[in-house]
Design a protein around this motif. Structure first.
Motif, PDB file in Angstrom:
ATOM      1  N   ASP A 125       0.817  -1.211   0.000  1.00  0.00           N
ATOM      2  CA  ASP A 125       0.000   0.000   0.000  1.00  0.00           C
ATOM      3  C   ASP A 125       0.853   1.265   0.000  1.00  0.00           C
ATOM      4  N   GLN A 126       2.166   1.148   0.267  1.00  0.00           N
ATOM      5  CA  GLN A 126       3.084   2.282   0.186  1.00  0.00           C
ATOM      6  C   GLN A 126       3.695   2.416  -1.206  1.00  0.00           C
ATOM      7  N   ASN A 127       3.370   1.481  -2.079  1.00  0.00           N
ATOM      8  CA  ASN A 127       3.810   1.503  -3.484  1.00  0.00           C
ATOM      9  C   ASN A 127       5.326   1.653  -3.602  1.00  0.00           C
ATOM     10  N   PRO A 128       6.070   0.701  -3.051  1.00  0.00           N
ATOM     11  CA  PRO A 128       7.537   0.807  -3.148  1.00  0.00           C
ATOM     12  C   PRO A 128       8.017   0.626  -4.584  1.00  0.00           C
ATOM     13  N   THR A 129       8.852   1.530  -5.032  1.00  0.00           N
ATOM     14  CA  THR A 129       9.411   1.463  -6.385  1.00  0.00           C
ATOM     15  C   THR A 129      10.899   1.780  -6.337  1.00  0.00           C
ATOM     16  N   GLY A 130      11.575   1.564  -7.470  1.00  0.00           N
ATOM     17  CA  GLY A 130      12.973   1.952  -7.607  1.00  0.00           C
ATOM     18  C   GLY A 130      13.854   1.326  -6.555  1.00  0.00           C
ATOM     19  N   GLN A 131      14.723   2.158  -5.965  1.00  0.00           N
ATOM     20  CA  GLN A 131      15.695   1.661  -5.003  1.00  0.00           C
ATOM     21  C   GLN A 131      15.021   1.101  -3.759  1.00  0.00           C
ATOM     22  N   ILE A 132      13.874   1.697  -3.347  1.00  0.00           N
ATOM     23  CA  ILE A 132      13.170   1.183  -2.175  1.00  0.00           C
ATOM     24  C   ILE A 132      12.723  -0.255  -2.429  1.00  0.00           C
ATOM     25  N   ALA A 133      12.135  -0.523  -3.596  1.00  0.00           N
ATOM     26  CA  ALA A 133      11.690  -1.881  -3.923  1.00  0.00           C
ATOM     27  C   ALA A 133      12.874  -2.845  -3.953  1.00  0.00           C
ATOM     28  N   THR A 134      13.988  -2.394  -4.500  1.00  0.00           N
ATOM     29  CA  THR A 134      15.181  -3.240  -4.548  1.00  0.00           C
ATOM     30  C   THR A 134      15.679  -3.560  -3.142  1.00  0.00           C
ATOM     31  N   ASN A 135      15.708  -2.532  -2.277  1.00  0.00           N
ATOM     32  CA  ASN A 135      16.159  -2.747  -0.895  1.00  0.00           C
ATOM     33  C   ASN A 135      15.218  -3.679  -0.139  1.00  0.00           C
ATOM     34  N   ASP A 192      21.245   0.587   5.923  1.00  0.00           N
ATOM     35  CA  ASP A 192      22.231   0.846   6.962  1.00  0.00           C
ATOM     36  C   ASP A 192      22.235  -0.333   7.940  1.00  0.00           C
ATOM     37  N   PRO A 193      23.379  -0.997   8.144  1.00  0.00           N
ATOM     38  CA  PRO A 193      23.385  -2.213   8.968  1.00  0.00           C
ATOM     39  C   PRO A 193      23.008  -1.983  10.422  1.00  0.00           C
ATOM     40  N   ILE A 194      23.336  -0.809  10.968  1.00  0.00           N
ATOM     41  CA  ILE A 194      22.963  -0.531  12.356  1.00  0.00           C
ATOM     42  C   ILE A 194      21.446  -0.456  12.481  1.00  0.00           C
ATOM     43  N   ALA A 195      20.808   0.242  11.530  1.00  0.00           N
ATOM     44  CA  ALA A 195      19.360   0.363  11.567  1.00  0.00           C
ATOM     45  C   ALA A 195      18.690  -0.982  11.287  1.00  0.00           C
ATOM     46  N   CYS A 196      19.163  -1.698  10.289  1.00  0.00           N
ATOM     47  CA  CYS A 196      18.516  -2.954   9.909  1.00  0.00           C
ATOM     48  C   CYS A 196      18.676  -4.022  10.984  1.00  0.00           C
ATOM     49  N   ALA A 212      13.495  -6.126  -1.389  1.00  0.00           N
ATOM     50  CA  ALA A 212      13.806  -7.485  -1.831  1.00  0.00           C
ATOM     51  C   ALA A 212      15.069  -7.996  -1.155  1.00  0.00           C
ATOM     52  N   THR A 213      16.066  -7.117  -0.997  1.00  0.00           N
ATOM     53  CA  THR A 213      17.299  -7.495  -0.315  1.00  0.00           C
ATOM     54  C   THR A 213      17.034  -7.888   1.130  1.00  0.00           C
ATOM     55  N   LEU A 214      16.056  -7.237   1.739  1.00  0.00           N
ATOM     56  CA  LEU A 214      15.695  -7.531   3.127  1.00  0.00           C
ATOM     57  C   LEU A 214      14.851  -8.796   3.247  1.00  0.00           C
ATOM     58  N   GLY A 215      14.532  -9.436   2.132  1.00  0.00           N
ATOM     59  CA  GLY A 215      13.766 -10.674   2.161  1.00  0.00           C
ATOM     60  C   GLY A 215      12.275 -10.495   2.153  1.00  0.00           C
ATOM     61  N   VAL A 216      11.809  -9.299   1.803  1.00  0.00           N
ATOM     62  CA  VAL A 216      10.374  -9.043   1.783  1.00  0.00           C
ATOM     63  C   VAL A 216       9.805  -9.561   0.456  1.00  0.00           C
ATOM     64  N   PRO A 217       8.807 -10.465   0.481  1.00  0.00           N
ATOM     65  CA  PRO A 217       8.268 -11.013  -0.766  1.00  0.00           C
ATOM     66  C   PRO A 217       7.471  -9.975  -1.547  1.00  0.00           C
ATOM     67  N   VAL A 218       7.398 -10.150  -2.839  1.00  0.00           N
ATOM     68  CA  VAL A 218       6.615  -9.263  -3.706  1.00  0.00           C
ATOM     69  C   VAL A 218       5.140  -9.356  -3.308  1.00  0.00           C
ATOM     70  N   GLY A 219       4.468  -8.205  -3.256  1.00  0.00           N
ATOM     71  CA  GLY A 219       3.052  -8.179  -2.903  1.00  0.00           C
ATOM     72  C   GLY A 219       2.784  -8.178  -1.414  1.00  0.00           C
ATOM     73  N   TYR A 220       3.850  -8.149  -0.607  1.00  0.00           N
ATOM     74  CA  TYR A 220       3.683  -8.144   0.848  1.00  0.00           C
ATOM     75  C   TYR A 220       2.828  -6.962   1.282  1.00  0.00           C
ATOM     76  N   GLN A 221       1.894  -7.220   2.218  1.00  0.00           N
ATOM     77  CA  GLN A 221       1.006  -6.182   2.750  1.00  0.00           C
ATOM     78  C   GLN A 221       1.137  -6.162   4.274  1.00  0.00           C
ATOM     79  N   GLN A 222       1.425  -5.009   4.833  1.00  0.00           N
ATOM     80  CA  GLN A 222       1.523  -4.853   6.280  1.00  0.00           C
ATOM     81  C   GLN A 222       0.183  -5.205   6.926  1.00  0.00           C
ATOM     82  N   ASN A 223       0.215  -6.111   7.914  1.00  0.00           N
ATOM     83  CA  ASN A 223      -1.031  -6.572   8.541  1.00  0.00           C
ATOM     84  C   ASN A 223      -1.744  -5.469   9.313  1.00  0.00           C
ATOM     85  N   ASN A 224      -0.983  -4.740  10.124  1.00  0.00           N
ATOM     86  CA  ASN A 224      -1.587  -3.770  11.040  1.00  0.00           C
ATOM     87  C   ASN A 224      -0.832  -2.450  11.000  1.00  0.00           C
TER      88      ASN A 224
END
Length: 956
Positions: free
Chosen positions: A675-685, A765-769, A687-699
């Motif tokens: 619902d946040q419509n991730p695109t570009g570098q955000i979408a790439t990041n 950022d590894p500290i944040a992640c 995917a790197t974090l292991g978030v599946p395509v089409g993922y929707q935040q539950n709450n």
């Protein structure tokens, strides 16, 4: 409203905007009674009129203000129609908000990451947007005990604990003063001056309410004094204040979780997965539809089948918003006594006693019961497996979490992620607080002569205690729930199998009786202290006497929070918490000097230097020294120039040091959610974090792990303040004042979960992640919000104040004031793997926890006073801000208040009557998408609606 009403609204708005608008007739010159009621307990004015004014312990002319101080007296407070001095102070342009009666935070959000708890029902003051913990609150120059609300150990004073009938005036020092007063005075000092002299009785009664027919309030104030002319001076009094609630369902802005929603079936989201008919997310091996809900609720005792389910949609989400309060109910009862006994010509004994009881309430929607690996509770609810033999399990197989209840793997493969069910059968969650405050001081003071000069001394003792109890209705025992969801064969005796699948109405009273419990929490804070001071002059300089002050202070703090034993055992289904207990003490020595170098000379009408130093030794935080220096120069009689440099210091509070792990359900948008419509570098990041395509935040609320840290260091700050006051001789009673401030804080104690999440997704950022934990399905299970000395704060701005009052005439007097604060810069410096990053807050709304940083706030008053009648027109301007976590602008707001007063001096010595309307033109607050509750920032804007009140006052 018609043509006349439109013209009235436009004309009043333009007039107030041009001339200025204010919450109160606050002034930067002390009121006349300042010379009779100094700002320190032991500060009688001398024959020359010198007194102690907030910001210094050296006696001086009260008109010689070398620091930026705002004065708010009894008349100013009465002209607002507000029922709490806190609400009056929060309208000052320099105030950044703080807790008040518009905050309904309880189980909705859990415990914020400062160890202080939610502070339900408390009232605080925050200067310069630096947080209430960085504003020191004094009562007659002495510290007041910190708050308790049965949810943690706060580091701030609850102004609701101070009866308004005892207040003579409030002095607000808008400059750092740690060298004068010690820890916490980084942003400034609020010094509440109490009544020490009063002749006769003063009684007032005010009734008010909103024109929507709700929010009714009662305010009764009473005080009596024996006149204060003899050796014994007594002032006693009390007050009773009652505020009725306003339900969120009764205001359009708060009927849905998002201010722009009219239905939960909206891509903007916001409604809850804890639905009426349940949301079940399983793996394909259980049901190929995966994310499902009941088609219709089933009668009690009926077990659903897979055929009773369909695919889950946004329209199935639960609208929890109407169950909340947009204005919380409160009842306060308080009493005080101020006594002075002259023991001799130069010796006085003074005593003060304050008692206050507050009863307050919060309310939230029925409990959202979440179980399963993606539930994010942080306790055994996340590890429950629902047995295949449970009579209400519709799937014929055990829904496996993959873990035993103790957290160890059970050897089975997880086959479900989440079950959400709103327990509407139990009714709303209700939080009831009772807080009792006891505070007393004793002072022995006097004066003596030394080398032909007068010296003043005082010895003070103080004791304060805050005790709070909270009762919570609507919670569920997780251990009993696990038993009731397990094999039917194990559910024996009092156990009743629990129907989590049947939909609204399927949970019977017998089921509730087994799993629910009444939660009882407690908290307490204690403060006792001792101080000794001496002040006088040691020499005469060309500009006057060289004044000094020396002193010693000892304080001892203790605090504790005891959640309900079931909650402490990790078995609650609402906000988890563990007991907190701790304390510390401090010894401090200080010295202050004021050196008037020149006076009454060309270009040097006055030139004085002042300085202060304080050494503090904390039992937990080590020792430190702070310094302050300033200059006060009048080149001509009409112009005063001043500047100061101050070092600040704030020791970690009990909650920050010893706060035990808890959870903060913070409203955050996951940038990776569809619902946040991730695109570009955000979408790439993502995917790197292991978030599946089409993922929707539950709450919309994400779980943030909060905890104190015994290794915290004190915060330190540096502040600069430069100002000018121009009072032209050709225009008596007119003044214009400008004050520039710049404050830099290092080692700031923070836990900014929203910034951590945003930085992780944007930069990897590894500290944040490392602080963000996701489940296998991409859901955020937890964000670590443990406190640390990780951030810095840099802020600067300008206060601009104008005041004018006409000379008395047959038609009366007209007073005009305009107070402004311009926020130039507010930067939060956060650590990254490569160093630091800067987050600019000026002109933004932070969102949960709610805090707006408008670049301009203005407040002023047009006040006409005739012989027996008066009229006050006030307005309040808040410049627009933009949400930092959403593409939404909160437009500027201009509120208008009006009050009409009548007096009848011939009746009962003095009878007064006032009628008033606040928010005359019914301006709603701007809608805020990321704010924590009710879709607006309650620390910045008014409750929606027009508030009307009437007050009668008698003096006898």
């Amino acid at each position: 409203m018609g043509r006349f009403g439109h013209a009235l609204r436009s004309g009043a708005g333009v007039l107030a905007l041009v001339i200025g608008s204010a919450a109160a007739a606050q002034s930067n010159l002390p009121p006349p009674e300042a010379a009779e009621t100094p700002s320190s307990t032991a500060s009688e004015p001398t024959s020359g009129g010198e007194i102690v004014v907030t910001g210094s312990r050296i006696r001086r002319d009260p008109l010689s203000q070398e620091q930026p101080i705002t004065f708010v007296d009894q008349e100013d407070i009465a002209k607002t129609g507000l029922n709490s001095v806190n609400d009056v102070l929060q309208r000052l342009p320099s105030a950044g908000g703080g807790l008040n009666g518009k905050f309904n935070n309880s189980g909705n959000f859990g415990n914020p990451p400062d160890g202080g708890g939610v502070g339900a029902g408390a009232a605080e003051i925050d200067l310069r947007y630096l947080g209430s913990k960085r504003t020191l609150v004094l009562v007659d120059g002495l510290r007041f005990v910190n708050a308790s609300s049965a949810s943690g150990v706060p580091g701030s004073v609850d102004l609701n604990a101070i009866p308004e009938s005892m207040i003579e005036r409030v002095e607000v020092l808008q400059d750092g003063a740690s060298a004068i007063y010690g820890s916490d005075a980084i942003a400034g000092v609020v010094n509440i001056i109490t009544k020490t002299r009063q002749k006769g009785l003063i009684a007032s009664a005010q009734l008010g309410g909103y024109d929507d027919g709700d929010g009714f309030s009662q305010n009764y104030q009473l005080s009596w004094g024996n006149g204060g002319d003899g050796a014994t001076q007594i002032v006693v009094g009390g007050n009773y204040v009652k505020q009725s609630p306003i339900s969120s369902r009764d205001r359009a802005i708060s009927r849905f979780p998002n201010p722009f929603l009219t239905t939960c079936d909206d891509p903007a989201g916001g409604c809850s997965s804890g639905t009426l008919n349940g949301r079940v997310i399983v793996f394909p091996s259980v049901d190929p539809r995966e994310d499902i809900t009941l088609i219709n609720a089933l009668p009690p005792g009926v077990t659903p089948t897979p055929a009773d389910y369909r695919a889950f949609t946004n329209a199935d989400r639960f609208n929890f918003a109407p169950y909340n309060f947009i204005l919380t109910p409160l009842e306060r009862m308080g009493a005080f006594a101020n006594v002075k006994q002259e023991l001799g010509a130069d010796l006085n004994l003074r005593a003060k006693l304050v008692w206050n009881r507050r009863k307050s309430k919060n309310q939230a929607a029925p409990l959202p019961l979440f179980v399963g690996p993606d539930a994010g509770n942080g306790n055994l609810l996340d590890r429950i497996s629902i047995d295949s033999t449970n009579q209400f399990n519709p799937f014929g197989v055990t829904l496996e979490s993959g873990f035993n209840l103790d957290g160890t793997p059970n050897g089975n493969t997880a086959n479900y992620a989440f079950i959400g069910r709103r327990v509407v059968e139990g009714g709303p969650r209700r939080y009831n607080q009772t807080v009792k405050t006891l505070y007393g001081t004793a002072t022995l003071d006097g004066k003596f002569g030394l080398m032909g000069r007068e010296w003043f001394w005082d010895v003070n003792g103080l004791y304060g205690r805050n005790k709070a109890k909270q009762t919570v209705l609507g919670n569920i025992n997780a251990a009993n729930l696990a038993l009731a969801l397990g094999p039917d064969a194990d559910c024996t005796g009092a156990c009743v199998p629990f129907n989590i699948f049947g939909g609204a109405g399927s949970i019977t009273q017998e089921m509730l009786d087994f799993v629910s419990f009444t939660q009882r929490d407690r908290s307490q804070q204690k403060l006792w202290g001792f101080s000794a001071n001496v002040s006088g002059s040691i020499a005469t300089l060309p500009g006057g006497d060289l004044g000094i002050a020396l002193g010693y202070e000892h304080r001892d703090y203790k605090g504790r929070f005891d959640p309900d034993p079931t909650v402490a055992a990790g078995l609650g289904s609402d906000i988890p918490a563990l007991p907190t207990r701790g304390g510390y003490n401090v010894d401090e020595f200080y010295g202050e000097v004021n050196a008037p170098l020149l006076a009454d000379r060309p270009f040097f009408e006055l030139l004085e230097l002042n300085g202060a130093a304080r050494y503090s030794d904390y039992s937990r935080s080590g020792s430190t020294a702070t310094f302050k220096g300033g200059i006060n120069w009048k080149p001509v009689s009409d112009l005063r120039l001043r500047g100061s440099y101050s070092e600040g210091f704030r020791a970690p509070t009990i909650g920050e040091l010893f706060g035990t792990p808890s959870r903060f359900d913070q409203e955050l948008n996951d940038p990776c959610s569809a619902d946040q419509n991730p695109t570009g570098q955000i979408a790439t990041n993502c995917a790197t974090l292991g978030v599946p395509v089409g993922y929707q935040q539950n709450n919309p609320q994400l779980s943030v792990l909060t905890s104190g840290n015994e290794n915290l260091k004190p915060e330190k700050s540096k502040g600069w303040n430069f100002g000018a006051v121009y009072s032209p001789g050709f225009l008596p009673r007119f003044s214009i004042e400008a004050n520039y401030y710049n404050i830099k804080i290092k080692d700031a104690i923070f836990a900014a979960a929203g910034d951590i999440l945003a930085r992780c997704v944007a930069t990897l950022d590894p500290i944040a992640c490392a602080a963000v934990t996701r489940t296998a399905t991409g859901q955020i299970a937890q964000i670590s919000g443990i406190l640390d000395n990780v951030n810095g704060i840099n802020t600067e701005g300008l206060d601009l104040n104008i005041a004018y009052r006409t000379a008395p005439a047959s038609w009366g007097t007209l007073g005009l004031t305009l107070n402004n604060t311009f926020l130039f810069n507010y930067d939060v410096i956060v650590p990254t793997a490569d160093g630091t990053a800067k987050i600019s807050r000026e002109g933004t709304e932070q969102g949960s926890p709610d805090q707006a940083f408008p670049k301009h706030k203005a407040i002023g008053i047009i006040d006409w006073a005739g012989q027996n009648v008066g009229l006050t027109l006030t307005g309040r301007y808040i410049k627009s801000v933009r949400e930092s976590q959403a593409d939404n602008k909160l437009n500027s707001r201009f509120y208008t208040d009006v009050q009409l007063r009548f007096t009848a001096p011939a009746f009962a010595d003095n009878f007064g009557f006032a009628l008033g309307v606040n928010n005359l033109f019914d301006k709603d607050p701007p809608g805020c998408v990321t704010c924590g509750l009710n879709n607006y920032d309650p620390g910045t804007y008014d409750v929606p609606g027009r508030y009307l009140y009437a007050r009668a006052t008698v003096k006898m």
